[in-house]
Motif scaffolding. Structure first.
Motif, PDB file in Angstrom:
ATOM      1  N   LEU A  39       0.793  -1.295   0.112  1.00 22.73           N
ATOM      2  CA  LEU A  39       0.044   0.195   0.064  1.00 22.73           C
ATOM      3  C   LEU A  39       0.801   1.383  -0.028  1.00 22.73           C
ATOM      4  CD1 LEU A  39      -3.157   0.982   0.108  1.00 22.73           C
ATOM      5  CD2 LEU A  39      -2.497   1.116   2.630  1.00 22.73           C
ATOM      6  N   GLY A  40       0.557   1.990  -0.768  1.00 24.49           N
ATOM      7  CA  GLY A  40       1.346   3.379  -0.965  1.00 24.49           C
ATOM      8  C   GLY A  40       2.886   3.010  -1.450  1.00 24.49           C
ATOM      9  N   GLN A  41       3.246   1.967  -2.095  1.00 28.48           N
ATOM     10  CA  GLN A  41       4.586   1.907  -2.094  1.00 28.48           C
ATOM     11  C   GLN A  41       4.927   1.671  -3.540  1.00 28.48           C
ATOM     12  OE1 GLN A  41       7.201   1.988   0.221  1.00 28.48           O
ATOM     13  NE2 GLN A  41       5.254   2.846   1.525  1.00 28.48           N
ATOM     14  N   GLY A  42       6.150   1.640  -4.346  1.00 23.17           N
ATOM     15  CA  GLY A  42       6.204   1.325  -5.693  1.00 23.17           C
ATOM     16  C   GLY A  42       6.458   0.021  -6.059  1.00 23.17           C
ATOM     17  N   LEU A  43       6.898  -0.525  -7.108  1.00 23.47           N
ATOM     18  CA  LEU A  43       6.897  -1.996  -7.600  1.00 23.47           C
ATOM     19  C   LEU A  43       8.041  -2.648  -7.021  1.00 23.47           C
ATOM     20  CD1 LEU A  43       5.805  -1.607 -11.018  1.00 23.47           C
ATOM     21  CD2 LEU A  43       4.257  -1.806  -9.451  1.00 23.47           C
ATOM     22  N   GLU A  44       7.461  -3.802  -6.227  1.00 24.86           N
ATOM     23  CA  GLU A  44       8.795  -4.676  -6.028  1.00 24.86           C
ATOM     24  C   GLU A  44       9.062  -5.884  -6.765  1.00 24.86           C
ATOM     25  OE1 GLU A  44       8.046  -6.196  -1.904  1.00 24.86           O
ATOM     26  OE2 GLU A  44       9.742  -7.489  -1.902  1.00 24.86           O
TER      27      GLU A  44
ATOM     28  N   ARG B  36       2.557   5.773 -15.735  1.00 23.05           N
ATOM     29  CA  ARG B  36       1.735   6.437 -14.740  1.00 23.05           C
ATOM     30  C   ARG B  36       0.702   5.249 -14.115  1.00 23.05           C
ATOM     31  NH1 ARG B  36      -1.086  11.421 -16.540  1.00 23.05           N
ATOM     32  NH2 ARG B  36      -2.402   9.914 -17.579  1.00 23.05           N
ATOM     33  N   GLN B  37       0.657   5.286 -12.874  1.00 21.88           N
ATOM     34  CA  GLN B  37      -0.591   4.245 -12.340  1.00 21.88           C
ATOM     35  C   GLN B  37      -1.401   5.152 -11.576  1.00 21.88           C
ATOM     36  OE1 GLN B  37       1.464   1.744  -9.043  1.00 21.88           O
ATOM     37  NE2 GLN B  37      -0.297   0.289  -9.728  1.00 21.88           N
ATOM     38  N   GLY B  85      -1.318  10.625  -9.641  1.00 23.28           N
ATOM     39  CA  GLY B  85      -1.030   9.162  -9.609  1.00 23.28           C
ATOM     40  C   GLY B  85       0.394   9.165  -9.123  1.00 23.28           C
ATOM     41  N   LEU B  86       0.936   7.714  -9.417  1.00 26.85           N
ATOM     42  CA  LEU B  86       2.198   7.469  -9.217  1.00 26.85           C
ATOM     43  C   LEU B  86       3.041   7.243 -10.482  1.00 26.85           C
ATOM     44  CD1 LEU B  86       4.331   6.324  -7.141  1.00 26.85           C
ATOM     45  CD2 LEU B  86       3.478   3.887  -7.814  1.00 26.85           C
ATOM     46  N   TYR B  87       4.035   8.142 -10.495  1.00 29.95           N
ATOM     47  CA  TYR B  87       4.721   8.235 -11.928  1.00 29.95           C
ATOM     48  C   TYR B  87       6.147   7.305 -11.528  1.00 29.95           C
ATOM     49  CZ  TYR B  87       1.865  11.690 -13.509  1.00 29.95           C
ATOM     50  OH  TYR B  87       0.498  12.310 -14.129  1.00 29.95           O
ATOM     51  N   LEU B  88       6.250   6.403 -12.382  1.00 31.25           N
ATOM     52  CA  LEU B  88       7.304   5.436 -12.297  1.00 31.25           C
ATOM     53  C   LEU B  88       8.490   5.479 -13.554  1.00 31.25           C
ATOM     54  CD1 LEU B  88       5.191   2.330 -11.463  1.00 31.25           C
ATOM     55  CD2 LEU B  88       6.929   3.309 -10.018  1.00 31.25           C
ATOM     56  N   GLY B 105       9.296   5.406  -7.665  1.00 26.88           N
ATOM     57  CA  GLY B 105       8.066   6.080  -8.045  1.00 26.88           C
ATOM     58  C   GLY B 105       7.917   7.472  -7.402  1.00 26.88           C
ATOM     59  N   THR B 106       7.399   8.445  -7.740  1.00 28.15           N
ATOM     60  CA  THR B 106       6.988   9.651  -7.385  1.00 28.15           C
ATOM     61  C   THR B 106       5.533   9.659  -7.280  1.00 28.15           C
ATOM     62  OG1 THR B 106       8.541  10.947  -8.230  1.00 28.15           O
ATOM     63  CG2 THR B 106       6.797  12.356  -7.565  1.00 28.15           C
TER      64      THR B 106
END
Lengths: 113, 112
Positions: A39-44, B36-37, B85-88, B105-106
């Motif tokens: 939750l709220g994190q990037g991709l692992e 973008r997610q 959103g989440l920018y990766l 990500g940001t």
């Protein structure tokens, strides 16, 4: 055509149970990735399949995690003896070889009680 | 180990403002991708930059690849709530396995 599909979309399980998550990639895509996103994190990164090569399992967090892929089609990610810290969204992505765009599925949200 | 460092981690700004987010590495990448997610969905590719110094525009979004191909930036002009959103950023591993590596990500939030 159809995109990447994942099932189930949501899975609630009890601690200690095994779960199996499924990914159907886009037809013809040779590369397939599994990721975990808390939750709220990037991709692992978890695991990467490329054609018939041996999979890159370097991201699997423990031996409770395993994944299989049949040729260039369906992949399953199995988590044995689930723990609460396994709760996350599990995303699958496929791409047409090498550095091409990754197409992501909608993910499976796993909740371990 | 190749790493993609993204900054800032979080950004919350008012609608109409401009912003820039960054993706940096000590390693050279042959190309970089930006995704973008949106909440509840998987990431979607916005752009791929390949040539050092390259600039690509996608409406109000401007992507730049550094001359040395070690960094990239995303600039958004007149941000709108739909940009939330989440920018990766992501790039191919230098190893033979051709694996794609993602930054963390940001997370961008545009306030109406």
């Amino acid at each position: 055509g159809a995109g990447v599909s994942q099932s189930p979309s949501n899975k609630v399980t009890e601690k200690g149970k095994d779960v199996e998550l499924r990914c159907d990639p886009i037809s013809g895509h040779t590369a397939l990735y599994w990721y975990r996103q808390r939750l709220g994190q990037g991709l692992e990164f978890l695991i990467y399949f490329q054609g018939n090569s041996a999979p890159d399992k370097s991201g699997l967090p423990s031996d409770r995690f395993s994944a299989e892929r049949t040729g260039e089609s369906v992949s399953t990610l199995t988590i044995q003896r689930t723990q609460q810290e396994d709760s996350a969204v599990y995303l699958c992505a496929s791409s047409f070889y090498r550095y091409n765009e990754q197409f992501f599925g909608p993910g499976t949200r796993l909740t371990v009680l | 180990t190749q790493l993609l460092e993204q900054s800032p981690q979080f950004l919350s700004i008012q609608e109409g403002e401009n912003l820039t987010v960054y993706c940096n590495s000590s390693s050279v990448f042959s190309s970089l991708q930006w995704y973008r997610q949106e909440p509840g969905e998987g990431p979607v590719l916005l752009v791929t930059v390949v040539t050092g110094g390259e600039v690509k525009k996608l409406k109000r979004l401007t992507f730049q690849f550094g001359d040395a191909r070690k960094d990239s930036s995303l600039h958004i002009t007149a941000a709108q709530p739909g940009d939330t959103g989440l920018y990766l950023c992501a790039g191919p591993s230098l190893n033979r396995d051709d694996k794609i590596i993602f930054g963390k990500g940001t997370r961008l939030h545009i306030l109406p």
